[in-house]
Motif scaffolding. Structure first.
Motif, mmCIF file in Angstrom:
data_model
loop_
_atom_site.group_PDB
_atom_site.id
_atom_site.type_symbol
_atom_site.label_atom_id
_atom_site.label_comp_id
_atom_site.label_asym_id
_atom_site.label_seq_id
_atom_site.Cartn_x
_atom_site.Cartn_y
_atom_site.Cartn_z
ATOM 1 N N LYS A 33 0.906 -1.350 -0.409
ATOM 2 C CA LYS A 33 -0.077 -0.120 -0.500
ATOM 3 C C LYS A 33 1.000 1.175 0.276
ATOM 4 N N ALA A 34 1.790 1.324 -0.634
ATOM 5 C CA ALA A 34 3.358 1.967 0.206
ATOM 6 C C ALA A 34 3.366 2.756 1.343
ATOM 7 N N GLN A 35 3.278 2.074 2.031
ATOM 8 C CA GLN A 35 3.362 2.630 3.691
ATOM 9 C C GLN A 35 4.056 2.444 4.136
ATOM 10 N N LYS A 36 4.963 2.424 5.457
ATOM 11 C CA LYS A 36 6.213 2.049 5.909
ATOM 12 C C LYS A 36 5.457 1.441 6.970
ATOM 13 N N PHE A 37 6.156 0.076 7.597
ATOM 14 C CA PHE A 37 5.610 -0.407 8.856
ATOM 15 C C PHE A 37 6.676 0.224 9.731
ATOM 16 N N THR A 38 6.243 1.264 10.270
ATOM 17 C CA THR A 38 6.517 2.006 11.454
ATOM 18 C C THR A 38 6.693 1.541 13.319
ATOM 19 N N PRO A 39 7.537 1.670 13.718
ATOM 20 C CA PRO A 39 7.640 1.513 15.019
ATOM 21 C C PRO A 39 6.046 0.946 16.180
ATOM 22 N N ILE A 40 5.360 2.006 15.915
ATOM 23 C CA ILE A 40 3.986 1.846 16.191
ATOM 24 C C ILE A 40 2.801 0.920 15.798
ATOM 25 N N ARG A 41 3.351 0.642 14.149
ATOM 26 C CA ARG A 41 2.917 -0.345 13.756
ATOM 27 C C ARG A 41 2.813 -2.043 13.899
ATOM 28 N N ARG A 42 4.637 -1.897 14.089
ATOM 29 C CA ARG A 42 4.207 -3.129 14.874
ATOM 30 C C ARG A 42 3.983 -3.697 16.241
ATOM 31 N N GLN A 43 4.366 -2.319 17.027
ATOM 32 C CA GLN A 43 3.523 -2.349 18.317
ATOM 33 C C GLN A 43 2.236 -3.161 18.406
ATOM 34 N N VAL A 44 1.052 -2.334 17.213
ATOM 35 C CA VAL A 44 0.366 -2.520 17.121
ATOM 36 C C VAL A 44 -0.338 -3.914 17.329
ATOM 37 N N LEU A 45 0.938 -4.329 16.251
ATOM 38 C CA LEU A 45 0.341 -5.552 15.409
ATOM 39 C C LEU A 45 1.074 -6.959 16.867
ATOM 40 N N GLU A 46 1.922 -6.833 17.151
ATOM 41 C CA GLU A 46 2.617 -7.452 18.522
ATOM 42 C C GLU A 46 1.615 -7.591 19.140
ATOM 43 N N ALA A 47 0.773 -7.019 19.821
ATOM 44 C CA ALA A 47 -0.421 -6.316 21.182
ATOM 45 C C ALA A 47 -1.792 -7.450 20.158
ATOM 46 N N LEU A 48 -1.425 -7.105 18.970
ATOM 47 C CA LEU A 48 -3.177 -8.009 18.558
ATOM 48 C C LEU A 48 -2.671 -9.810 18.054
ATOM 49 N N LEU A 49 -1.290 -9.564 17.785
ATOM 50 C CA LEU A 49 -0.988 -11.444 17.787
ATOM 51 C C LEU A 49 -1.093 -11.975 19.103
#
Length: 82
Positions: A33-49
């Motif tokens: 989607k031409a977006q960055k996998f930012t640190p906050i996105r990583r943290q949200v993903l880790e919380a979801l997982l």
């Protein structure tokens, strides 16, 4: 006759392997989607997982608040990966 509900995840489930696969798919989706996998996105993903069940935004916020200042709900909604 009532069938027993299966255990989920299965006792031999490799949660780490499962998460690595999902995380890789999410990183690919964000980049597509031409977006960055930012640190906050990583943290949200880790919380979801962190669980094999759907989490609401406030549950994600509670999880994130364990390791950082409590984020505003818009942070979770805006950074979620679809």
């Amino acid at each position: 006759m009532r069938l027993a509900k299966p255990t989920f995840p299965a006792p031999d489930h490799d949660h780490g392997r499962c998460n690595r696969g999902r995380a890789a798919a999410c990183r690919t989706g964000v980049r597509a989607k031409a977006q960055k996998f930012t640190p906050i996105r990583r943290q949200v993903l880790e919380a979801l997982l962190s669980s094999h069940r759907p989490l609401g935004a406030y549950e994600v916020i509670d999880e994130l608040a364990k390791s950082m200042p409590r984020p505003a709900p818009i942070t979770v909604y805006a950074r979620s990966i679809s």
